[in-house]
Design an enzyme around this catalytic site. Structure first.
Site, PDB file in Angstrom:
ATOM      1  N   ASN A 145      42.598  49.596  24.912  1.00 30.80           N
ATOM      2  CA  ASN A 145      42.781  50.678  25.876  1.00 30.80           C
ATOM      3  C   ASN A 145      44.044  51.458  25.526  1.00 30.80           C
ATOM      4  O   ASN A 145      44.725  51.159  24.541  1.00 30.80           O
ATOM      5  CB  ASN A 145      42.840  50.134  27.305  1.00 30.80           C
ATOM      6  CG  ASN A 145      43.921  49.091  27.477  1.00 30.80           C
ATOM      7  OD1 ASN A 145      45.111  49.392  27.403  1.00 30.80           O
ATOM      8  ND2 ASN A 145      43.513  47.842  27.704  1.00 30.80           N
ATOM      9  N   LYS A 170      33.198  43.507   8.182  1.00 32.55           N
ATOM     10  CA  LYS A 170      32.960  44.761   8.860  1.00 32.55           C
ATOM     11  C   LYS A 170      31.456  44.991   9.027  1.00 32.55           C
ATOM     12  O   LYS A 170      30.681  44.812   8.080  1.00 32.55           O
ATOM     13  CB  LYS A 170      33.573  45.917   8.072  1.00 32.55           C
ATOM     14  CG  LYS A 170      33.333  47.281   8.706  1.00 32.55           C
ATOM     15  CD  LYS A 170      33.902  48.405   7.855  1.00 32.55           C
ATOM     16  CE  LYS A 170      33.553  49.769   8.458  1.00 32.55           C
ATOM     17  NZ  LYS A 170      34.068  50.881   7.635  1.00 32.55           N
ATOM     18  N   ASP A 224      40.837  35.622  33.759  1.00 28.29           N
ATOM     19  CA  ASP A 224      41.607  36.458  34.672  1.00 28.29           C
ATOM     20  C   ASP A 224      42.997  35.843  34.807  1.00 28.29           C
ATOM     21  O   ASP A 224      43.209  34.889  35.558  1.00 28.29           O
ATOM     22  CB  ASP A 224      40.913  36.531  36.034  1.00 28.29           C
ATOM     23  CG  ASP A 224      41.539  37.574  36.949  1.00 28.29           C
ATOM     24  OD1 ASP A 224      42.773  37.739  36.907  1.00 28.29           O
ATOM     25  OD2 ASP A 224      40.796  38.224  37.703  1.00 28.29           O
ATOM     26  N   ILE A 225      43.947  36.391  34.071  1.00 29.38           N
ATOM     27  CA  ILE A 225      45.276  35.786  33.989  1.00 29.38           C
ATOM     28  C   ILE A 225      45.982  35.811  35.338  1.00 29.38           C
ATOM     29  O   ILE A 225      46.505  34.792  35.804  1.00 29.38           O
ATOM     30  CB  ILE A 225      46.117  36.512  32.918  1.00 29.38           C
ATOM     31  CG1 ILE A 225      45.433  36.400  31.544  1.00 29.38           C
ATOM     32  CG2 ILE A 225      47.526  35.925  32.863  1.00 29.38           C
ATOM     33  CD1 ILE A 225      46.066  37.254  30.464  1.00 29.38           C
ATOM     34  N   LEU A 226      46.005  36.967  35.985  1.00 31.72           N
ATOM     35  CA  LEU A 226      46.722  37.089  37.251  1.00 31.72           C
ATOM     36  C   LEU A 226      46.128  36.180  38.318  1.00 31.72           C
ATOM     37  O   LEU A 226      46.852  35.453  39.006  1.00 31.72           O
ATOM     38  CB  LEU A 226      46.708  38.548  37.717  1.00 31.72           C
ATOM     39  CG  LEU A 226      47.329  38.828  39.084  1.00 31.72           C
ATOM     40  CD1 LEU A 226      48.792  38.402  39.120  1.00 31.72           C
ATOM     41  CD2 LEU A 226      47.190  40.306  39.436  1.00 31.72           C
ATOM     42  N   LYS A 271      41.856  45.099  44.980  1.00 30.75           N
ATOM     43  CA  LYS A 271      42.323  44.217  43.900  1.00 30.75           C
ATOM     44  C   LYS A 271      43.368  43.235  44.408  1.00 30.75           C
ATOM     45  O   LYS A 271      43.385  42.067  44.007  1.00 30.75           O
ATOM     46  CB  LYS A 271      42.882  45.045  42.749  1.00 30.75           C
ATOM     47  CG  LYS A 271      43.301  44.200  41.547  1.00 30.75           C
ATOM     48  CD  LYS A 271      43.649  45.056  40.343  1.00 30.75           C
ATOM     49  CE  LYS A 271      43.993  44.197  39.140  1.00 30.75           C
ATOM     50  NZ  LYS A 271      44.277  44.993  37.927  1.00 30.75           N
TER      51      LYS A 271
END
Length: 416
Positions: A225, A304, A324-326, A357
């Site tokens: 991102n 590739k 999901d780290i948090l 969230k």
């Protein structure tokens, strides 16, 4: 930002080739809003002229305790009483030795000895409260720095309340390489600014994630991102300035590590998870700034993926959900769980998504922003969301916002 606005800095120069860096330091201090009074030892005038330092500071330079311009003939008293801090850069081995033994045979050690004494926590001192902290930026040959006598002297001046900045490591004027270089002017400026920040997180340990993750599809391509990591790195710097012991787990970004911060570089979401989870219980605060990819390819191709003849769309590949780290950290047992702050980078409906969230992750504070409006930029606008509602931190540069967020976190933390 005029981060030193209202501060009066007494800049001392002892003898050494690093005096050339002090000219740039004066320019940066003035640009940061400080007034600067330069005091030079006789040896320093052999390396750079008082005329140069006067031109850059806009003030006459003091070179002797017998300065006739002082009505009471007490330059060593007057200079220290006017200053918010004494910064000696460069601080030679001889100068540090004089300080360690309380010798005052010339202006610089004399004014340091005569300054209103400041305890090591004087960074929180208000302008004009009478205390005058001392900061030293050593500069000398690597052998001089490593000598036991110098190390004893440095330990003594630290014990007496001085803050030692550096030294750096690298090429030296003598042609050798090693420890002993004076920090660069910009590094000293940052250290001085940090010194004056309120130490609202003193004694706390803070774990921060920053930047994007990169989920490899093959050796060439991947899912990522636009996160630059700038906000997370600013928070790491602000937390360190506030006195915290900071560990920064960074995705693939090209940003310098903030001073005093321990950095761990990772690439993928799984690697970030594996770096964070074992460390989280040892920290008081966890700030999940990183923009972590929600999914990754089920399998990374070893080569590739080539476009087949006549094939316009590659064969589909399966995705699996990343950890999901948090949420995982927020669900740790009581006593192992740090106080958690989440981040939400949204493209629309910021308030609604941020509220949802926060509840979904189970964290006391969620910080929202519009990703497309901030990715890669040096400014941002933050929305603080907690159980009581929402409050905006108005658009500002990311370091200013980071300091405001750190102050918010400090206020909300349970007492220890």
């Amino acid at each position: 930002m005029a981060e030193l606005s209202g501060r009066h800095i007494l800049l001392g120069l002892s003898g050494g080739i690093a005096c050339y860096k002090s000219a740039e330091l004066v320019r940066l201090l003035v640009k940061a809003g400080a007034t600067v009074q330069v005091a030079m030892s006789e040896a320093a005038t052999r390396f750079i002229t008082p005329v140069t330092m006067q031109a850059l500071s806009g003030r006459p330079v003091v070179t002797t305790q017998w300065d006739a311009r002082e009505p009471n003939a007490m330059a060593h008293i007057n200079l220290a009483r006017e200053a918010d801090a004494v910064l000696v850069a460069p601080a030679s081995a001889d100068f540090i030795a004089q300080l360690a033994h309380g010798l005052a045979g010339e202006l610089l050690p004399l004014l340091c000895l005569a300054r209103p004494w400041a305890s090591p926590d004087a960074a929180t001192a208000a302008v004009g409260d009478g205390r005058c902290p001392l900061l030293l930026a050593p500069a000398m040959n690597r052998e001089m720095w490593a000598h036991p006598a110098t190390q004893r002297n440095v330990a003594q001046v630290r014990a007496d309340g001085a803050q030692v900045l550096g030294p750096g490591h690298g090429d030296q004027a003598c042609g050798e390489t090693g420890d002993g270089r004076m920090l660069e002017a910009a590094e000293i400026l940052d250290a001085l600014i940090a010194f004056f920040q309120p130490k609202v997180l003193a004694g706390r340990r803070v774990l921060i994630t920053a930047g994007p993750t990169f989920e490899a599809i093959d050796p060439v391509r991947g899912i990522t991102n636009h996160s630059s990591g700038k906000m997370g790195f600013a928070i790491a710097r602000a937390a360190a300035e506030a006195g915290a012991q900071v560990t920064l787990v960074a995705g693939p970004v090209h940003l310098p590590t903030p001073a005093g911060v321990t950095r761990i570089d990772v690439r993928s979401a799984q690697q970030m998870h594996d770096a964070v989870l074992p460390r989280a219980p040892a920290h008081d605060v966890f700030v999940a700034t990183a923009a972590v990819a929600d999914w990754r390819p089920a399998a990374e191709q070893g080569e590739k993926i080539k476009k087949a003849e006549g094939q316009r769309v590659p064969a589909p590949f399966a995705l699996v959900e990343n950890p999901d780290i948090l949420a995982t950290v927020a669900r740790l047992p009581e006593g192992q769980r740090p106080w958690c702050v989440g981040f939400a980078a949204e493209s629309h409906d910021l308030v609604r998504h941020a509220r949802e969230k926060r509840l979904r992750k189970g964290v006391p504070l969620l910080v929202g922003n519009l990703g497309p409006a901030t990715f890669g930029r040096d400014d941002n606008t933050l929305l603080l969301v907690d159980a009581a509602g929402e409050r905006e931190l108005a658009t500002a540069d990311k370091l200013t916002l980071a300091r405001a967020l750190v102050a918010e976190i400090a206020q909300r933390l349970p007492a220890v």
